[in-house]
Scaffold this active site. Structure first.
Site, PDB file in Angstrom:
ATOM      1  N   GLN A 149       0.966  -1.160  -0.042  1.00 46.92           N
ATOM      2  CA  GLN A 149       0.018  -0.029  -0.128  1.00 46.92           C
ATOM      3  C   GLN A 149       0.967   1.217  -0.010  1.00 46.92           C
ATOM      4  O   GLN A 149       2.015   1.322   0.761  1.00 46.92           O
ATOM      5  CB  GLN A 149      -0.924  -0.163   1.194  1.00 46.92           C
ATOM      6  CG  GLN A 149      -1.967   1.228   1.208  1.00 46.92           C
ATOM      7  CD  GLN A 149      -2.962   1.034   2.468  1.00 46.92           C
ATOM      8  OE1 GLN A 149      -3.658   0.379   2.311  1.00 46.92           O
ATOM      9  NE2 GLN A 149      -2.554   1.951   3.485  1.00 46.92           N
TER      10      GLN A 149
ATOM     11  N   HIS B 165      -8.160  -1.807  14.929  1.00 47.95           N
ATOM     12  CA  HIS B 165      -8.396  -1.033  13.725  1.00 47.95           C
ATOM     13  C   HIS B 165      -8.099  -1.843  12.467  1.00 47.95           C
ATOM     14  O   HIS B 165      -9.051  -1.785  11.394  1.00 47.95           O
ATOM     15  CB  HIS B 165      -7.303   0.112  13.595  1.00 47.95           C
ATOM     16  CG  HIS B 165      -7.334   1.038  12.303  1.00 47.95           C
ATOM     17  ND1 HIS B 165      -8.211   1.981  12.363  1.00 47.95           N
ATOM     18  CD2 HIS B 165      -6.745   1.090  10.830  1.00 47.95           C
ATOM     19  CE1 HIS B 165      -8.021   2.641  11.371  1.00 47.95           C
ATOM     20  NE2 HIS B 165      -7.258   2.095  10.378  1.00 47.95           N
ATOM     21  N   GLU B 166      -7.044  -2.708  12.463  1.00 49.20           N
ATOM     22  CA  GLU B 166      -6.863  -3.555  11.479  1.00 49.20           C
ATOM     23  C   GLU B 166      -7.835  -4.617  11.148  1.00 49.20           C
ATOM     24  O   GLU B 166      -8.082  -4.987  10.016  1.00 49.20           O
ATOM     25  CB  GLU B 166      -5.404  -4.123  11.521  1.00 49.20           C
ATOM     26  CG  GLU B 166      -4.244  -3.005  11.704  1.00 49.20           C
ATOM     27  CD  GLU B 166      -4.348  -2.073  10.794  1.00 49.20           C
ATOM     28  OE1 GLU B 166      -4.826  -2.132   9.518  1.00 49.20           O
ATOM     29  OE2 GLU B 166      -3.839  -0.837  11.050  1.00 49.20           O
TER      30      GLU B 166
ATOM     31  N   TYR C 177      -8.580   9.957   7.616  1.00 52.40           N
ATOM     32  CA  TYR C 177      -8.733   9.171   8.967  1.00 52.40           C
ATOM     33  C   TYR C 177      -9.622   9.926   9.752  1.00 52.40           C
ATOM     34  O   TYR C 177     -10.870   9.418  10.107  1.00 52.40           O
ATOM     35  CB  TYR C 177      -7.486   8.908   9.606  1.00 52.40           C
ATOM     36  CG  TYR C 177      -6.714   7.940   8.902  1.00 52.40           C
ATOM     37  CD1 TYR C 177      -6.522   6.544   9.627  1.00 52.40           C
ATOM     38  CD2 TYR C 177      -5.937   8.055   7.708  1.00 52.40           C
ATOM     39  CE1 TYR C 177      -5.644   5.631   9.091  1.00 52.40           C
ATOM     40  CE2 TYR C 177      -5.009   7.237   7.276  1.00 52.40           C
ATOM     41  CZ  TYR C 177      -4.996   5.895   7.729  1.00 52.40           C
ATOM     42  OH  TYR C 177      -4.276   5.134   7.408  1.00 52.40           O
TER      43      TYR C 177
END
Length: 600
Positions: A135, A289-290, A375
């Site tokens: 990414q 979060h992941e 975010y």
């Protein structure tokens, strides 16, 4: 909303996905640590959307040796340079009938998507290590492919590594080591290309639950398992919010410190930084979060890097919900307020044109999309939707949204159209199209928005006021403060703090060299800003040990702003070799090292 560009176009890929779209990869690679190269082949399976005889794929610093059809017959191909960021476009003459091509190639030691570590750079000091970071657009540096979120792919892979090393990928991983060093993988669900991942090293494994486990070097395994033991609880909470987990297992690999991110949501094998292992679970929201990305980001993906907020905003919101369910409302509130504080800080320095939810990166480096607006502003938007609709109604909308777009890539405008057909029809008395548009396309925060607060910070505000007015650090009441209280305290200190006050804080609370990487980073920023030279030896050690961009980038910028030019040059020259190649490229540009004569 009128745009001067094509909102459907991926400006960061040359691939002709609208005509010939790759949907599956068969990967066969050998890992060579002596040359720091991957070599082998990838078979590209593509669908024909319209008549065209040329397949266009992305590459960067790749060496293609031959291209053939499935029968081994050579196919003509050509390479055109685009620019240093996007790399090259490879044009392959596939004719009007082929739906597969085989590309034989090898990578460059300079591949930005791969980091090669020698044995001395690992924890065990015995065997080398390799890991990827695809990414946003680095998959093209280790695989010739259509490197676009639009080109979701399944894949099979056969990876040959030196004996004694283990290979893992963003796919099903078998904890049992093969005797011949050949590992096989299969990912049967279509994923965006930026989620293609590989790691090779002296890796051990231990389960943390029936569907989860940790891969890492053996010397770090027990600490990682203890830190992340709540993973299964997080999984159950996430499923209660968003529906069944679609990816079978949720394993994680804790990488060496040079990994440039806190985490990376590669499906079935999330990558994690060792800086999360604080010993008290204070930083495990990154795990949440992941994990949340398994729905928002991996199931429903951004179609272009302009649309990154659809991944990160919803995921940041879901992270807060998971933390609330597992660790309590106070912890969730603390993290939400800290998140809002980060956003407010970035609003002071970010140009207004970049303060929208869609990232203004169509003709720029897509790494610039990873900011506090995609975010944290996006998260504030989702929090407000929950507040307007009520949690129960909003949760029902979210589950429908995820199910509707599962395994597809969507644009900002597709989300807006979906909201018009659902959200604004069913809840038009609670939010209007103008308010929705102001959140998404407006600059900064809407005038009506009131940020989150937490009474848990009242004690910090009191201590801060006392310290500023002259109370000694040793007399401050800091009992039972959590990491987020300390982060808040450091972030709220005045811009100018006297040397005596800094020395007092450091002597009492031992901020310099602090074991918690978040607190240490916040402290070093305050110290650099105020030219507090005693931190420089520990700061140098910190920047040479940790390669996480969240910490590294702001500290180098602080050094630059504060006028520590000689120190900056010396520290960066020493630290740069240990950083991931993608971070090196970003920092070289950010710090203008073309203008500073160094020996890097």
């Amino acid at each position: 909303m009128t745009n001067s560009f094509d909102v459907e176009k991926d400006y960061h890929s040359s691939a002709n996905t609208d005509a010939l779209c790759v949907h599956h990869l068969d990967i066969a690679l050998t890992v060579d640590f002596s040359t720091q190269q991957l070599s082998g082949s990838v078979t590209l399976f593509f669908n024909r959307k319209r008549a065209q005889s040329v397949l266009i794929i992305d590459g960067r610093d790749l060496f293609i040796d031959q291209v053939t059809d499935l029968n081994g017959q050579p196919l003509d191909y050509d390479c055109e340079d685009v620019n240093p960021t996007l790399g090259q476009r490879w044009l392959i003459e596939v004719g009007m009938l082929n739906t597969q091509v085989v590309v034989h190639y090898h990578t460059s030691p300079k591949a930005q998507g791969l980091q090669w570590l020698n044995a001395q750079q690992t924890l065990g000091k015995q065997l080398p290590y390799l890991f990827s970071q695809s990414q946003p657009i680095n998959a093209r540096s280790w695989l010739p492919l259509q490197d676009s979120p639009k080109a979701r792919v399944t894949f099979n892979a056969t990876i040959k590594v030196p004996l004694g090393l283990r290979a893992v990928m963003s796919a099903n991983n078998n904890p049992i080591m093969p005797e011949d060093g050949i590992f096989t993988f299969s990912m049967d669900k279509p994923i965006p290309t930026h989620l293609l991942a590989i790691a090779v090293g002296d890796l051990a494994f231990k389960e943390t639950g029936p569907r989860s486990g940790i891969y890492t070097e053996s010397g770090m395994l027990e600490a990682a398992v203890n830190e992340f033991e709540d993973t299964e609880s997080m999984l159950l909470v996430a499923e209660s919010l968003l529906g069944p987990y679609a990816w079978s297992r949720y394993d994680m690999i804790v990488l060496p410190p040079s990994f440039p991110f806190g985490g990376m949501e590669n499906p079935m094998l999330a990558f994690m930084t060792p800086t999360l292992i604080a010993g008290d679970k204070s930083l495990v929201s990154t795990v949440a979060h992941e994990l949340a990305h398994s729905w928002t980001g991996n199931l429903v993906s951004n179609a272009t890097w302009r649309d990154l907020w659809l991944n990160e905003g919803f995921t940041t919101y879901f992270t807060n919900r998971i933390v609330e369910a597992v660790y309590g409302k106070e912890q969730a509130e603390l993290e939400w307020v800290i998140e809002f504080g980060r956003l407010q800080e970035e609003m002071q320095s970010m140009p207004l044109i970049d303060q929208t939810l869609p990232a203004n990166v169509q003709h720029r480096d897509p790494n610039l999309a990873f900011n506090r607006f995609t975010y944290d502003k996006a998260s504030m938007f989702v929090h407000e939707l929950e507040s307007r609709l009520g949690r129960a109604a909003f949760d029902a909308f979210l589950i429908r949204y995820v199910n509707h777009f599962a395994f597809t890539a969507i644009t900002t405008e597709m989300f807006v159209d979906y909201a018009k057909q659902t959200l604004l029809v069913e809840h038009g008395d609670k939010i209007t199209i103008n308010e929705l548009s102001e959140w998404i396309y407006g600059q900064g925060l809407p005038a009506w928005f009131v940020g989150p607060t937490s009474t848990s910070f009242d004690k910090v505000d009191l201590a801060l006021a006392q310290f500023i007015s002259g109370t000694a650090a040793s007399e401050l009441c800091v009992k039972q403060w959590r990491v987020h209280h300390w982060q808040y305290f450091l972030s709220k200190l005045p811009l100018i703090v006297s040397q005596a006050m800094l020395l007092d804080l450091d002597e009492v609370f031992s901020f310099t060299g602090h074991h918690n990487a978040e607190i240490a980073c916040d402290w070093y920023r305050v110290a650099i800003r105020n030219l507090f030279d005693p931190v420089l030896p520990a700061l140098t050690k910190y920047l040479c040990k940790i390669g996480r961009g969240k910490f590294v980038r702001p500290l180098f910028i602080e050094l630059q702003i504060a006028g520590y030019h000689l120190e900056l040059k010396a520290i960066y020259t020493q630290a740069r070799p240990s950083y991931h190649p993608s971070l090196q490229v970003q920092l070289d540009s950010l710090l203008h090292f073309d203008d500073i004569k160094t020996d890097i």
